[in-house]
Write a protein that holds these residues in place. Structure first.
Motif, short mmCIF file in Angstrom:
data_model
loop_
_atom_site.label_atom_id
_atom_site.label_comp_id
_atom_site.label_asym_id
_atom_site.label_seq_id
_atom_site.Cartn_x
_atom_site.Cartn_y
_atom_site.Cartn_z
N LYS A 245 -10.62 4.73 8.04
CA LYS A 245 -11.84 3.96 7.86
C LYS A 245 -12.09 3.08 9.09
N GLN B 148 0.84 -1.19 0.00
CA GLN B 148 0.00 0.00 0.00
C GLN B 148 0.87 1.24 0.00
N THR B 149 0.34 2.30 -0.56
CA THR B 149 1.01 3.59 -0.46
C THR B 149 0.69 4.17 0.91
N LYS B 150 1.41 5.22 1.28
CA LYS B 150 1.13 5.89 2.56
C LYS B 150 -0.31 6.40 2.59
N GLU B 151 -0.76 6.93 1.48
CA GLU B 151 -2.11 7.48 1.41
C GLU B 151 -3.16 6.38 1.59
N GLU B 152 -2.91 5.22 0.96
CA GLU B 152 -3.85 4.10 1.09
C GLU B 152 -3.90 3.60 2.54
N MET B 153 -2.73 3.52 3.17
CA MET B 153 -2.68 3.09 4.57
C MET B 153 -3.44 4.06 5.45
N ALA C 76 -5.84 6.11 4.64
CA ALA C 76 -7.28 5.98 4.37
C ALA C 76 -7.84 4.75 5.08
N GLU C 77 -7.10 3.64 5.05
CA GLU C 77 -7.57 2.42 5.72
C GLU C 77 -7.66 2.62 7.23
#
Length: 80
Positions: A76, A65-70, A72-73
């Protein structure tokens, strides 16, 4: 409290005497009990960390995952 008789190395005995003289502790017994308590707490912490590492190892590999995806997760999961 249980009474014990122990033999200390000269350096350790001198250190304990210094701690009492500096009023860090009221007695050598208090200092020894404090040090044992600290060692027990450290053992418990080390065991906790080992357990967490073991759980992580057993959970398998994380997905890429990218930092942004992490971020966001995590948001969430926290309902942010």
């Amino acid at each position: 409290m249980a009474r014990q008789s122990i033999t200390l190395a000269n350096q350790n005995d001198e250190w304990l005497k210094e701690q009492v003289a500096k009023e860090e502790f009221t007695s050598k017994s208090e200092a020894v009990n404090y040090l044992i308590k600290q060692a027990r707490e450290q053992d418990a912490y080390v065991e906790f960390v080992r357990m967490k590492i073991e759980m992580g190892e057993k959970s398998g590999l994380a997905k890429k995952q990218t930092k942004e995806e992490m971020l966001a997760e995590f948001k969430k999961r926290l309902n942010v």
